[in-house]
Design an enzyme around this catalytic site. Sequence first.
Site: not given
Length: 182
Positions: A5, A152, A155
């Site tokens: 990601s 979060d 990231h």
Amino acid sequence: MLGDSITAAYGLAHEQGLPVQLEAALRAKGLPVTVLDAGVSGDTTAGGRSRLDWALADKPDAVIVALGGNDGLRALDPKDTEANLGAILDALKARNLPALLAGMLAPPNLGAEYGREFADSFTRLHQAHPEAVFYPFLLDGVAGDAALNQADRIHPNPQGVKVIVARMLPAVEALLRKTEPS
């Protein structure tokens, strides 16, 4: 960039993502490169290993291997992470593709012993594959800094991506030198 990601620009606009920003930084230095995004959100080292042939279909001149974060988040056995990354590096070497291995650290909530084992797997990979450029921690300078991460706290945000690019740029330049004819 074979990754997860972080490579796939999770939570960011495409142009804010690591591959696009890395390409822009390299081009600003006069290097006419294209950074291909072979990132899949949620991917583990096993997933990256299984899709390596697909990722190489565009015939890159070099590969940045940026996998392992999801292995750590899922507390997968570091020996499996090491075996998968080792197989990827072996396959790249067999194809005469220069590689950069971007290391990863396990989240601290998994305990010190797991963290050591996980980090040591990247060190052993570096020792076993001296031909690969080693960048010890992909999120160096970004991990744990709320100002550089999305909500979060996993990231990077656009500013965090800029920090990653700036810090890893010398290692990527070393990788690109390996693509030059001798």
